[in-house]
Design an enzyme around this catalytic site. Structure first.
Site, PDB file in Angstrom:
ATOM      1  N   THR A 159       6.432   3.318  -9.641  1.00 38.56           N
ATOM      2  CA  THR A 159       7.714   3.464  -9.601  1.00 38.56           C
ATOM      3  C   THR A 159       8.145   3.876  -8.362  1.00 38.56           C
ATOM      4  OG1 THR A 159       7.310   5.779  -9.993  1.00 38.56           O
ATOM      5  CG2 THR A 159       7.680   4.552 -11.901  1.00 38.56           C
ATOM      6  N   SER A 160       7.373   3.444  -7.275  1.00 36.02           N
ATOM      7  CA  SER A 160       7.854   3.771  -5.822  1.00 36.02           C
ATOM      8  C   SER A 160       8.899   2.284  -5.311  1.00 36.02           C
ATOM      9  CB  SER A 160       6.616   3.476  -4.987  1.00 36.02           C
ATOM     10  OG  SER A 160       6.885   3.582  -3.635  1.00 36.02           O
ATOM     11  N   CYS A 161       9.841   2.970  -4.312  1.00 32.15           N
ATOM     12  CA  CYS A 161      10.767   1.645  -4.014  1.00 32.15           C
ATOM     13  C   CYS A 161      10.091   1.434  -2.632  1.00 32.15           C
ATOM     14  CB  CYS A 161      12.247   2.151  -3.873  1.00 32.15           C
ATOM     15  SG  CYS A 161      13.217   2.215  -5.341  1.00 32.15           S
ATOM     16  N   ILE A 162       9.347   2.060  -2.028  1.00 33.98           N
ATOM     17  CA  ILE A 162       8.756   1.887  -0.613  1.00 33.98           C
ATOM     18  C   ILE A 162       7.202   1.458  -0.555  1.00 33.98           C
ATOM     19  CG2 ILE A 162      10.578   2.715   0.484  1.00 33.98           C
ATOM     20  CD1 ILE A 162       8.951   5.407   0.806  1.00 33.98           C
TER      21      ILE A 162
ATOM     22  N   MET B 270       7.629  -6.833  -1.103  1.00 32.36           N
ATOM     23  CA  MET B 270       6.797  -6.089  -2.043  1.00 32.36           C
ATOM     24  C   MET B 270       6.668  -6.873  -3.460  1.00 32.36           C
ATOM     25  SD  MET B 270       7.589  -1.880  -1.692  1.00 32.36           S
ATOM     26  CE  MET B 270       6.819  -1.605  -3.127  1.00 32.36           C
TER      27      MET B 270
END
Lengths: 103, 167
Positions: free
Chosen positions: A100-103, B36
């Site tokens: 769920t990370s944005c980075i 990403m």
């Protein structure tokens, strides 16, 4: 949730194909999922997978930065091993939830 | 019913023209996020945004403590504008902000640029702004691919599924 037969085993997966129970994971299953994602797994891939599974088992968040500092691979190597969307692919192959990370 | 084809985002160009922490990080987080996802990503820094790719300034960015209605004291109390104008307050608040970001595993600017280029993202500087601020390529971080004109920028925008975002 649905059931998908991977490497001859019935696996619980979500709508996006992520495994719902990390304990069902085996190396054979990883190879099958990887093939679907267009990745041929090498020993280096499995080192990353081991790191990813360890992090998730410990309840820690996954980021590309964190994996790049893991000592297993740097960020550039990580992108090369799992081309395109590395964090999504690596977690899917590792049998852990989508990060769920944005980075 | 009319059939509509969805074209996924394939390429994104992010333009950053400001030097505050929030403006620069908006561009960096969106850029890194696109990398990403496997989206072709180009970041273009212009005007004060050049601070984010200039070696001397990149890791010392500030946030504005005056004229910033979103500014709060720790604990959520309003931040008096008069206080924000006192010497050292902006530097202190900015340092605190950078520290909090670091705690969330948000990298400093130079490392963020390296993360973006590691995934194939590209960083560019605006030639006109470079001339204005009397900067040379040597002043910029090594991850900056080239100093380009606005024409060069538009040439990179070809193909369906391309978007330009100005932060």
């Amino acid at each position: 949730m649905s059931i998908k037969t991977i490497a001859g085993v019935d696996i619980n997966v979500n709508d996006e194909g992520y495994m719902e129970d990390a304990s069902q994971w085996t190396k054979e299953i990883a190879k099958e999922i990887a093939k679907e994602e267009g990745v041929e797994l090498s020993d280096k891939h499995f080192e990353v997978i081991e790191f990813v599974r360890g992090k998730v088992a410990a309840g820690e968040g996954l980021t590309i930065r964190g994996i790049g500092k893991s000592g297993v691979v740097n960020a550039k190597e990580f992108y090369a091993l799992f081309p395109g969307a590395p964090l999504k692919k690596a977690t899917k192959i590792s049998g852990v939830p989508k990060p769920t990370s944005c980075i | 019913m009319e059939k509509t084809e969805k074209i996924p985002l394939k390429k994104i160009l992010l333009i950053c023209s400001k030097a505050s922490i929030e403006d620069v990080y908006a561009a960096l987080v969106m850029g890194n996020g696109a990398v990403m996802e496997g989206i072709e990503t180009k970041l273009f820094f212009t005007f004060f945004g050049l601070d984010a790719i200039t070696k001397k300034t990149m890791n010392k960015l500030h946030t504005a403590t005056t004229g910033n209605p979103g500014m709060r004291m720790p604990g959520g109390l309003p931040f008096p504008t008069m206080l924000g104008g006192l010497p050292g307050v902006e530097a202190g608040v900015s340092a605190m902000m950078r520290k909090q970001m670091d705690a969330l595993d948000i990298p400093p600017v130079d490392e963020f640029l390296e993360l973006i280029t590691a995934g194939g993202g590209e960083i560019y500087a605006c030639k006109l702004a470079m001339d204005m601020f009397k900067l040379t390529k040597e002043d910029l971080h090594d991850e900056v691919k080239a100093v380009i004109t606005v024409g060069d920028l538009y040439e990179m925008c070809d193909g369906p599924g391309t978007q330009i975002v100005f932060t």
